[in-house]
Motif scaffolding. Structure first.
Motif, PDB file in Angstrom:
ATOM      1  N   TRP A   1       0.819  -1.209   0.000  1.00 33.83           N
ATOM      2  CA  TRP A   1       0.000   0.000   0.000  1.00 33.83           C
ATOM      3  C   TRP A   1       0.852   1.257   0.000  1.00 33.83           C
ATOM      4  O   TRP A   1       0.439   2.284  -0.579  1.00 33.83           O
ATOM      5  CB  TRP A   1      -0.949  -0.011   1.188  1.00 33.83           C
ATOM      6  N   MET A   2       2.029   1.213   0.596  1.00 28.80           N
ATOM      7  CA  MET A   2       2.934   2.359   0.490  1.00 28.80           C
ATOM      8  C   MET A   2       3.433   2.508  -0.949  1.00 28.80           C
ATOM      9  O   MET A   2       3.557   3.629  -1.468  1.00 28.80           O
ATOM     10  CB  MET A   2       4.120   2.183   1.444  1.00 28.80           C
ATOM     11  N   GLY A   3       3.698   1.380  -1.607  1.00 27.83           N
ATOM     12  CA  GLY A   3       4.088   1.440  -3.009  1.00 27.83           C
ATOM     13  C   GLY A   3       2.963   1.955  -3.884  1.00 27.83           C
ATOM     14  O   GLY A   3       3.206   2.727  -4.834  1.00 27.83           O
ATOM     15  N   ALA A   4       1.723   1.549  -3.602  1.00 30.24           N
ATOM     16  CA  ALA A   4       0.582   2.064  -4.356  1.00 30.24           C
ATOM     17  C   ALA A   4       0.427   3.561  -4.146  1.00 30.24           C
ATOM     18  O   ALA A   4       0.087   4.298  -5.083  1.00 30.24           O
ATOM     19  CB  ALA A   4      -0.685   1.329  -3.934  1.00 30.24           C
ATOM     20  N   ARG A   5       0.677   4.027  -2.924  1.00 31.16           N
ATOM     21  CA  ARG A   5       0.607   5.463  -2.661  1.00 31.16           C
ATOM     22  C   ARG A   5       1.626   6.220  -3.501  1.00 31.16           C
ATOM     23  O   ARG A   5       1.294   7.246  -4.126  1.00 31.16           O
ATOM     24  CB  ARG A   5       0.851   5.753  -1.173  1.00 31.16           C
ATOM     25  N   ALA A   6       2.851   5.728  -3.548  1.00 32.01           N
ATOM     26  CA  ALA A   6       3.887   6.394  -4.337  1.00 32.01           C
ATOM     27  C   ALA A   6       3.519   6.412  -5.814  1.00 32.01           C
ATOM     28  O   ALA A   6       3.670   7.435  -6.496  1.00 32.01           O
ATOM     29  CB  ALA A   6       5.229   5.693  -4.128  1.00 32.01           C
ATOM     30  N   SER A   7       3.013   5.295  -6.326  1.00 33.00           N
ATOM     31  CA  SER A   7       2.649   5.228  -7.740  1.00 33.00           C
ATOM     32  C   SER A   7       1.501   6.176  -8.066  1.00 33.00           C
ATOM     33  O   SER A   7       1.514   6.854  -9.104  1.00 33.00           O
ATOM     34  CB  SER A   7       2.273   3.789  -8.107  1.00 33.00           C
ATOM     35  N   VAL A   8       0.487   6.241  -7.193  1.00 36.78           N
ATOM     36  CA  VAL A   8      -0.651   7.129  -7.433  1.00 36.78           C
ATOM     37  C   VAL A   8      -0.216   8.589  -7.356  1.00 36.78           C
ATOM     38  O   VAL A   8      -0.640   9.421  -8.184  1.00 36.78           O
ATOM     39  CB  VAL A   8      -1.776   6.827  -6.427  1.00 36.78           C
ATOM     40  N   ILE A   9       0.621   8.936  -6.386  1.00 35.75           N
ATOM     41  CA  ILE A   9       1.093  10.322  -6.275  1.00 35.75           C
ATOM     42  C   ILE A   9       1.890  10.718  -7.507  1.00 35.75           C
ATOM     43  O   ILE A   9       1.718  11.818  -8.067  1.00 35.75           O
ATOM     44  CB  ILE A   9       1.928  10.490  -4.997  1.00 35.75           C
ATOM     45  N   ILE A  10       2.771   9.841  -7.966  1.00 40.62           N
ATOM     46  CA  ILE A  10       3.544  10.128  -9.174  1.00 40.62           C
ATOM     47  C   ILE A  10       2.615  10.354 -10.364  1.00 40.62           C
ATOM     48  O   ILE A  10       2.784  11.295 -11.151  1.00 40.62           O
ATOM     49  CB  ILE A  10       4.521   8.971  -9.462  1.00 40.62           C
ATOM     50  N   ALA A  11       1.593   9.488 -10.502  1.00 39.06           N
ATOM     51  CA  ALA A  11       0.661   9.615 -11.625  1.00 39.06           C
ATOM     52  C   ALA A  11      -0.146  10.910 -11.539  1.00 39.06           C
ATOM     53  O   ALA A  11      -0.352  11.590 -12.549  1.00 39.06           O
ATOM     54  CB  ALA A  11      -0.266   8.407 -11.666  1.00 39.06           C
ATOM     55  N   LEU A  12      -0.616  11.271 -10.342  1.00 37.01           N
ATOM     56  CA  LEU A  12      -1.420  12.492 -10.185  1.00 37.01           C
ATOM     57  C   LEU A  12      -0.595  13.737 -10.475  1.00 37.01           C
ATOM     58  O   LEU A  12      -1.061  14.659 -11.167  1.00 37.01           O
ATOM     59  CB  LEU A  12      -2.004  12.551  -8.771  1.00 37.01           C
ATOM     60  N   VAL A  13       0.634  13.793  -9.959  1.00 34.78           N
ATOM     61  CA  VAL A  13       1.483  14.966 -10.194  1.00 34.78           C
ATOM     62  C   VAL A  13       1.845  15.073 -11.670  1.00 34.78           C
ATOM     63  O   VAL A  13       1.797  16.164 -12.269  1.00 34.78           O
ATOM     64  CB  VAL A  13       2.742  14.899  -9.315  1.00 34.78           C
ATOM     65  N   ALA A  14       2.222  13.955 -12.285  1.00 35.21           N
ATOM     66  CA  ALA A  14       2.575  13.972 -13.704  1.00 35.21           C
ATOM     67  C   ALA A  14       1.368  14.371 -14.556  1.00 35.21           C
ATOM     68  O   ALA A  14       1.526  15.115 -15.543  1.00 35.21           O
ATOM     69  CB  ALA A  14       3.098  12.603 -14.128  1.00 35.21           C
ATOM     70  N   THR A  15       0.183  13.912 -14.190  1.00 35.87           N
ATOM     71  CA  THR A  15      -1.020  14.297 -14.933  1.00 35.87           C
ATOM     72  C   THR A  15      -1.312  15.777 -14.773  1.00 35.87           C
ATOM     73  O   THR A  15      -1.700  16.455 -15.745  1.00 35.87           O
ATOM     74  CB  THR A  15      -2.222  13.467 -14.447  1.00 35.87           C
ATOM     75  N   ALA A  16      -1.136  16.315 -13.565  1.00 37.95           N
ATOM     76  CA  ALA A  16      -1.354  17.747 -13.345  1.00 37.95           C
ATOM     77  C   ALA A  16      -0.387  18.579 -14.177  1.00 37.95           C
ATOM     78  O   ALA A  16      -0.779  19.583 -14.799  1.00 37.95           O
ATOM     79  CB  ALA A  16      -1.203  18.074 -11.858  1.00 37.95           C
ATOM     80  N   VAL A  17       0.877  18.174 -14.206  1.00 41.37           N
ATOM     81  CA  VAL A  17       1.869  18.893 -15.025  1.00 41.37           C
ATOM     82  C   VAL A  17       1.491  18.809 -16.498  1.00 41.37           C
ATOM     83  O   VAL A  17       1.561  19.813 -17.231  1.00 41.37           O
ATOM     84  CB  VAL A  17       3.278  18.311 -14.786  1.00 41.37           C
ATOM     85  N   LYS A  18       1.099  17.645 -16.932  1.00 47.24           N
ATOM     86  CA  LYS A  18       0.703  17.440 -18.338  1.00 47.24           C
ATOM     87  C   LYS A  18      -0.460  18.347 -18.720  1.00 47.24           C
ATOM     88  O   LYS A  18      -0.430  18.998 -19.779  1.00 47.24           O
ATOM     89  CB  LYS A  18       0.332  15.967 -18.531  1.00 47.24           C
ATOM     90  N   LEU A  19      -1.489  18.413 -17.868  1.00 47.43           N
ATOM     91  CA  LEU A  19      -2.671  19.201 -18.196  1.00 47.43           C
ATOM     92  C   LEU A  19      -2.383  20.702 -18.146  1.00 47.43           C
ATOM     93  O   LEU A  19      -2.779  21.443 -19.046  1.00 47.43           O
ATOM     94  CB  LEU A  19      -3.814  18.845 -17.251  1.00 47.43           C
ATOM     95  N   VAL A  20      -1.714  21.150 -17.090  1.00 48.13           N
ATOM     96  CA  VAL A  20      -1.469  22.586 -16.927  1.00 48.13           C
ATOM     97  C   VAL A  20      -0.547  23.096 -18.025  1.00 48.13           C
ATOM     98  O   VAL A  20      -0.864  24.066 -18.731  1.00 48.13           O
ATOM     99  CB  VAL A  20      -0.880  22.877 -15.531  1.00 48.13           C
ATOM    100  N   PHE A  21       0.599  22.458 -18.196  1.00 47.29           N
ATOM    101  CA  PHE A  21       1.554  22.933 -19.184  1.00 47.29           C
ATOM    102  C   PHE A  21       1.021  22.745 -20.606  1.00 47.29           C
ATOM    103  O   PHE A  21       1.148  23.636 -21.455  1.00 47.29           O
ATOM    104  CB  PHE A  21       2.886  22.203 -19.024  1.00 47.29           C
ATOM    105  N   GLY A  22       0.414  21.580 -20.871  1.00 50.67           N
ATOM    106  CA  GLY A  22      -0.121  21.332 -22.203  1.00 50.67           C
ATOM    107  C   GLY A  22      -1.247  22.283 -22.563  1.00 50.67           C
ATOM    108  O   GLY A  22      -1.336  22.755 -23.709  1.00 50.67           O
ATOM    109  N   THR A  23      -2.124  22.593 -21.600  1.00 48.48           N
ATOM    110  CA  THR A  23      -3.231  23.517 -21.866  1.00 48.48           C
ATOM    111  C   THR A  23      -2.726  24.917 -22.155  1.00 48.48           C
ATOM    112  O   THR A  23      -3.151  25.563 -23.121  1.00 48.48           O
ATOM    113  CB  THR A  23      -4.199  23.533 -20.672  1.00 48.48           C
ATOM    114  N   LEU A  24      -1.811  25.418 -21.328  1.00 47.35           N
ATOM    115  CA  LEU A  24      -1.277  26.762 -21.549  1.00 47.35           C
ATOM    116  C   LEU A  24      -0.497  26.838 -22.853  1.00 47.35           C
ATOM    117  O   LEU A  24      -0.614  27.818 -23.613  1.00 47.35           O
ATOM    118  CB  LEU A  24      -0.391  27.166 -20.369  1.00 47.35           C
TER     119      LEU A  24
END
Length: 320
Positions: free
Chosen positions: A115-138
């Motif tokens: 579950w700690m590994g799942a937390r790390a994977s989900v956090i990485i995915a959420l942050v990378a998705t946020a960067v993708k959306l914000v930078f890509g949209t602008l």
């Protein structure tokens, strides 16, 4: 005078046929009730939520994701075992009442570590998705809003990035920045925003011809205000769909990179790292590989099923 004659003639015709205006009254309702529209007018988002609730697969995936989110938060501490302290007396144990997922080769509780590994994977995915959306949209909004040489120059830059092998860029970034969380986020995000930028560019080129955008430009609104106030709200459904597909892709990519030794490495904990460690003991202790793979598959499948449901719910062509 002519209108009076017409009304008199119509009344006479009705009387001759044996009908009067009272015969055509709505029975059981007042005139106001008969003219009222009973179906309420609902917003686009309320209608999307209504259609999403009608999809049992998507709602099931949403419930599973909710449970997984709770477990990602509390799971590492639920059993009370340390994530890093070794216990050589309890090495390579199978699932039991004491260790629900068993232990690894160093005697650490696998349930807490998964579950700690799942937390790390989900956090990485959420942050990378946020960067993708914000930078890509602008980036895409700037290309479409200004057009001309700005659009051509920025578009050529995207084409250059897309022409480079993605895996090669990831390896180079990890070699330069090291095998850590920041380097992995940079490696995952370095090319992912390009598709979002292209998609946003195409949509804004259509929105740019709208009257409210022209009115905002005439009133002197800044380009940033036009992008955030007029373009983004009209693209939010498309961006939500983009995020719902990007998150499972990032989770799976992180697991694959860490499994190959390119991403995170031990002592860092992620699903990819746990799968890589479990693969080394697969012949004798398959449970050490089974549980990380199972959680990874459930997370990715739940996000994909929810994404399919959101795609159907947010499609304006399917509104009824």
């Amino acid at each position: 005078m002519a209108d009076t004659n017409v009304a008199t003639a119509a009344a006479a015709a009705q009387t001759a046929d044996g009908f009067t205006p009272e015969d055509f009254k709505v029975v059981g309702f007042t005139q106001e009730e008969a003219n009222r529209i009973d179906r309420p007018t609902i917003s686009y988002w309320a209608d999307a939520w209504r259609r999403l609730r009608k999809n049992p697969v998507a709602m099931g995936a949403l419930v599973v994701l909710g449970i997984l989110l709770v477990m990602v938060i509390v799971g590492p501490y639920l059993r009370g075992y340390s994530l890093v302290d070794m216990n050589t007396a309890d090495r390579n144990l199978g699932p039991s009442a004491e260790y629900w997922f068993g232990t690894d080769s160093l005697g650490r509780d696998l349930f807490s570590r998964v579950w700690m590994g799942a937390r790390a994977s989900v956090i990485i995915a959420l942050v990378a998705t946020a960067v993708k959306l914000v930078f890509g949209t602008l980036y895409g909004a700037i290309m479409a809003h200004f057009g001309g040489w700005v659009d051509d120059l920025l578009m050529r830059f995207i084409e250059v990035i897309n022409s480079l092998p993605n895996l090669l860029l990831v390896i180079l970034v990890m070699m330069v920045l090291g095998n850590n969380l920041f380097a992995l986020l940079v490696a995952l995000s370095i090319t992912a925003w390009c598709n979002t930028a292209r998609q946003v560019r195409g949509m804004i080129k259509q929105l740019k011809e709208s009257e409210y955008v022209y009115a905002a430009e005439v009133l002197g609104a800044s380009p940033l205000r036009i992008i955030l106030k007029h373009y983004v709200p009209n693209m939010i459904s498309i961006l939500i769909l983009d995020a719902s597909t990007a998150i499972p892709n990032f989770i799976f990519t992180e697991a694959g990179l860490s499994f190959l030794g390119i991403g995170l490495t031990s002592p860092e904990i992620s699903l990819g790292v746990l799968i890589s460690m479990g693969q080394q003991t697969l012949d004798f202790y398959p449970s050490q590989l089974l549980f990380p793979c199972l959680i990874l598959c459930i997370i990715v499948m739940a996000f994909n099923l929810l994404g399919d449901g959101l795609r159907d719910a947010l499609d304006p062509k399917l509104r009824d």
